[in-house]
Enzyme design. Structure first.
Site, PDB file in Angstrom:
ATOM      1  N   ALA A 244     -39.708  -6.771  23.530  1.00 39.52           N
ATOM      2  CA  ALA A 244     -38.272  -5.326  22.893  1.00 39.52           C
ATOM      3  C   ALA A 244     -36.948  -5.095  23.205  1.00 39.52           C
ATOM      4  O   ALA A 244     -36.631  -5.455  24.670  1.00 39.52           O
ATOM      5  CB  ALA A 244     -39.179  -4.373  23.078  1.00 39.52           C
ATOM      6  N   ALA A 245     -36.357  -5.429  22.370  1.00 35.74           N
ATOM      7  CA  ALA A 245     -34.676  -4.957  22.231  1.00 35.74           C
ATOM      8  C   ALA A 245     -34.201  -3.572  21.751  1.00 35.74           C
ATOM      9  O   ALA A 245     -35.037  -3.577  20.369  1.00 35.74           O
ATOM     10  CB  ALA A 245     -34.007  -6.515  22.327  1.00 35.74           C
ATOM     11  N   SER A 246     -33.084  -4.312  20.995  1.00 35.24           N
ATOM     12  CA  SER A 246     -32.465  -3.106  20.342  1.00 35.24           C
ATOM     13  C   SER A 246     -32.522  -3.110  18.885  1.00 35.24           C
ATOM     14  O   SER A 246     -32.781  -2.252  17.783  1.00 35.24           O
ATOM     15  CB  SER A 246     -31.108  -2.946  20.379  1.00 35.24           C
ATOM     16  OG  SER A 246     -30.222  -3.813  20.169  1.00 35.24           O
ATOM     17  N   LEU A 247     -32.538  -4.155  18.653  1.00 37.17           N
ATOM     18  CA  LEU A 247     -33.117  -4.641  17.194  1.00 37.17           C
ATOM     19  C   LEU A 247     -34.451  -5.412  16.573  1.00 37.17           C
ATOM     20  O   LEU A 247     -34.445  -5.020  15.243  1.00 37.17           O
ATOM     21  CB  LEU A 247     -32.125  -5.874  16.646  1.00 37.17           C
ATOM     22  CG  LEU A 247     -31.136  -5.786  17.010  1.00 37.17           C
ATOM     23  CD1 LEU A 247     -29.371  -6.946  16.153  1.00 37.17           C
ATOM     24  CD2 LEU A 247     -29.995  -4.127  16.107  1.00 37.17           C
ATOM     25  N   GLY A 248     -35.060  -5.552  17.794  1.00 29.07           N
ATOM     26  CA  GLY A 248     -36.477  -6.279  16.952  1.00 29.07           C
ATOM     27  C   GLY A 248     -37.284  -6.614  18.428  1.00 29.07           C
ATOM     28  O   GLY A 248     -37.240  -5.908  19.248  1.00 29.07           O
ATOM     29  N   ASP A 400     -25.729 -16.873  23.289  1.00 31.14           N
ATOM     30  CA  ASP A 400     -26.785 -16.148  24.577  1.00 31.14           C
ATOM     31  C   ASP A 400     -27.956 -17.234  25.864  1.00 31.14           C
ATOM     32  O   ASP A 400     -28.791 -16.973  25.798  1.00 31.14           O
ATOM     33  CB  ASP A 400     -27.050 -15.361  23.797  1.00 31.14           C
ATOM     34  CG  ASP A 400     -28.012 -14.562  24.443  1.00 31.14           C
ATOM     35  OD1 ASP A 400     -27.585 -14.057  26.134  1.00 31.14           O
ATOM     36  OD2 ASP A 400     -28.834 -13.857  24.159  1.00 31.14           O
TER      37      ASP A 400
END
Length: 682
Positions: A244-248, A400
């Site tokens: 889980a991350a900031s955009l999705g 990345d």
């Protein structure tokens, strides 16, 4: 209406299939969006969501669905999604965006970002004024308090001693302000032209791991994007997110139709208005600070925000990442050392991406790699070669490559996942990078400084003469240590110091490249602390210079072999030895025994081109004759040494036959060249 730059069709970085995809992208997106909207309406009418899911759909726990994966077995996919320079162009571009296009040197077939687009989207939304004011107050209050503490530290003379604490405070502050600021912090972590090094080091560990949003919301988004109930597509899906991350966030699932395991990326709900609102505030602030930033920092604040905004908005459209995956698949389709996951285009939309699940070993666990029977040195060689191909050959670079995005496959291949964050380099920029390498080899630091100007690190009217001695000091200091101590991090650290002394600005695309190289070098050192990056990189570059038929690279090869008009026999021998070393390492890699890897250095085209140049180019012919007879002697010994290096690599009878077959064309070109010379003399 979506617009297409016609020049993008001529971009030599992309294959015919890639160009076709770019031409059709806008039309297909419009069609797919309409179909998804119609399907979503129909779905809402007929869906009995909870009953169907309870009776027919198997939601498994992540621990069992992932198959008991431990910390070494990997396939965790992060959600840093940055598309390449594409988007829908709406309205007239600002001067900063025009400068961005010029500096980038690549065609932009689609654009979603422009200051005018952001402004119109934000101001036309309901309750825009209240939302902007409240968010603006939150940002100003939070950042203002932080700035006041920095000012107080300076006034009382303790600013240096509290730097570690203030840097951590800044990182936490950005996390609390939300996804736009998390992404901004990640950008700042690679921008020594904006913040100081100790703050950069703290922001480098900035992670966008955040609590996941509810499964029910995520599953609804998947159904809306795909236009049908989940149970029609997937037989099971993990009940917990894999990442889980900031955009999705990411789930693991199994396709009902084929039984294949896949990874599903789902975008956070209602995130687009938040991103647009923050970008509007960023751009407004940048317009106020631009004069100060140009005068005091030597950077264009508006341009930096525009670069950031364009990349961030592209992260919100997962169809761009799907296209990136297709491009990587096209680039590495004939490479037996690299694994790129497949993408299910019919199951992708702007907010959902479905791709092949990759089972591999986390690339930072040397013991697990060895236990799997994978040769460590072979895996490192494959990884470095794959990275260099992306940068110097394809111009499409994974931006990345952290340990969660790179895996070792059981058969020795290197696998990449998460293709949202990529850097795109134009053909021109790739050639300039090679020029810079050539100029470094030839110790031509004045031309190296000019290369930085051509790449956008320096403004076009900048006087490079003061920078030349600094570049010379950095390179000679690093090169003087030899391969044992040479590494990108030390060179980058020294270069970062130049940013504070000279008006150097790091373009966004190159900040991604630098970060990517540093990250991959760090992975290499984790697996093998005494690993020498350049011992793998140099042979690859040597092989590329000697075998690539690209005319621009042929020209660079000539520049390397001639210094001040004198042929460098030793350099030719070194290039041949290094190129043979690259081929030997790849062909003898025990991880690739069943793969088709070339076992010889193919110099056929190079020798044929050399013979053609000797006949047709008077300047080259004169230089080669002088090289063979300089110092009033025939350099037979050097010729013999070179022949011994290539005798096992070249099939003389076959080469002779090809040269004979090519003689009519060569003779025709020679006659044309001779006649043109005679006519021009008259």
């Amino acid at each position: 209406m979506e617009s297409i730059h016609c020049n993008s069709l001529l971009n030599p970085n992309f294959s015919l299939n890639q160009r076709r995809r770019r031409i059709n992208h806008a039309v297909l997106n419009r069609r797919d969006a309409l179909l998804r909207s119609l399907n979503a309406v129909e779905l809402r009418r007929s869906r009995t969501f909870s009953a169907v899911r309870t009776s027919n759909f198997s939601v498994t726990a992540a621990a069992t669905d992932v198959g008991g994966r431990n910390s070494t077995d990997a396939s965790v996919m992060t959600t840093a999604m940055s598309g390449v320079e594409r988007g829908v162009r709406v309205g007239k571009s600002s001067s900063a965006l025009e400068q961005l296009d010029i500096e980038r040197g690549v065609c932009v077939p689609f654009r979603k970002y422009s200051p005018e687009t952001v402004r119109s989207k934000v101001l036309e939304s309901r309750g825009a004024v209240v939302s902007l004011v409240s968010r603006g107050v939150e940002i100003v209050w939070t950042l203002g308090l932080y700035w006041s503490t920095l000012t107080y530290d300076f006034l009382v003379g303790r600013d240096e001693e509290v730097v570690p604490f203030r840097a951590r405070q800044l990182r936490n502050l950005l996390c609390n302000l939300g996804p736009s600021f998390i992404k901004a912090g990640q950008v700042l972590a690679n921008r020594p032209d904006i913040i100081r090094e100790d703050y950069m080091n703290e922001l480098c560990i900035l992670q966008d791991d955040v609590p996941p949003f509810p499964n029910e919301v995520a599953f609804n988004i998947i159904e809306e994007e795909l236009g049908q109930p989940l149970e029609n597509i997937f037989s099971k899906i993990s009940s917990q997110t894999i990442a889980a991350a900031s955009l999705g966030q990411v789930y693991r699932a199994t396709l009902r139709a084929t039984g294949e395991d896949v990874a599903i990326k789902v975008q956070r709900p209602q995130i687009e208005p938040i991103i647009y609102r923050d970008l509007f505030l960023f751009r407004t602030l940048a317009s106020f600070l631009n004069g100060f930033s140009l005068q005091k920092l030597g950077c264009n604040a508006e341009l930096i925000v525009d670069e950031f905004g364009e990349k961030l908005l592209e992260e919100l459209d997962y169809t761009l990442e799907a296209r990136n995956i297709e491009d990587f698949l096209e680039n590495f389709k004939d490479d037996p050392t690299v694994k790129i996951p497949g993408v299910y285009k019919n199951l992708c939309g702007p907010r959902v991406l479905v791709m092949e699940w990759i089972d591999g070993i986390r690339c930072t666990d040397p013991q697990a790699i060895k236990d799997a029977g994978i040769d460590l040195n072979g895996f490192l060689t494959v990884g470095v070669s794959a990275a260099l191909r992306q940068l110097l050959e394809f111009g499409l670079f994974h931006g990345d490559p952290h340990p969660g995005n790179i895996f070792a496959m059981q058969d020795g291949r290197i696998a990449y996942v998460d293709f949202g964050n990529v850097a795109v380099l134009s053909q021109q920029n790739k050639q300039i990078l090679i020029d810079a390498v050539v100029h470094a080899v030839n110790e031509d630091y004045g031309e190296m400084a000019n290369d930085f100007t051509r790449l956008g690190f320096l403004a076009k009217d900048t006087d490079v003469s003061p920078i030349v001695p600094a570049l010379e000091a950095i390179w000679q200091n690093s090169a003087g240590k030899g391969l044992a101590d040479f590494n990108f991090r030390s060179v980058t650290g020294q270069f970062n110091k130049l940013v504070y002394d000279f008006p150097i600005r790091i373009p966004e695309r190159f900040s991604l490249v630098i970060r990517s190289l540093l990250t991959q070098e760090g992975i290499c050192f984790t697996l093998k602390p005494d690993f020498k990056f350049l011992e793998v990189a140099y042979p690859y570059v040597a092989k590329r210079l000697l075998t690539d038929p690209n005319p621009a690279l042929r020209e660079r090869l000539i520049q390397v072999l001639f210094k001040d008009g004198v042929f460098q026999w030793k350099r030719l021998e070194n290039l041949l030895s290094l190129a043979k070393e690259n081929v030997a390492k790849m062909s003898s890699n025990p991880n690739l025994r069943v793969k088709r890897v070339e076992s010889k250095l193919d110099l056929t085209d190079t020798i044929k081109d050399g013979a053609r140049l000797f006949l047709l180019d008077e300047g080259i012919r004169r230089k080669l004759i002088l090289a063979l007879t300089e110092d009033s002697k025939l350099h037979v010994e050097e010729l013999v040494d070179v022949y011994r290096l290539v005798e096992d690599e070249v099939d003389i009878p076959t080469l002779a036959m090809q040269v004979v077959q090519d003689l009519p064309n060569v003779f025709r070109d020679f006659v044309l060249s001779w006649s043109n010379s005679v006519l021009s003399d008259r």
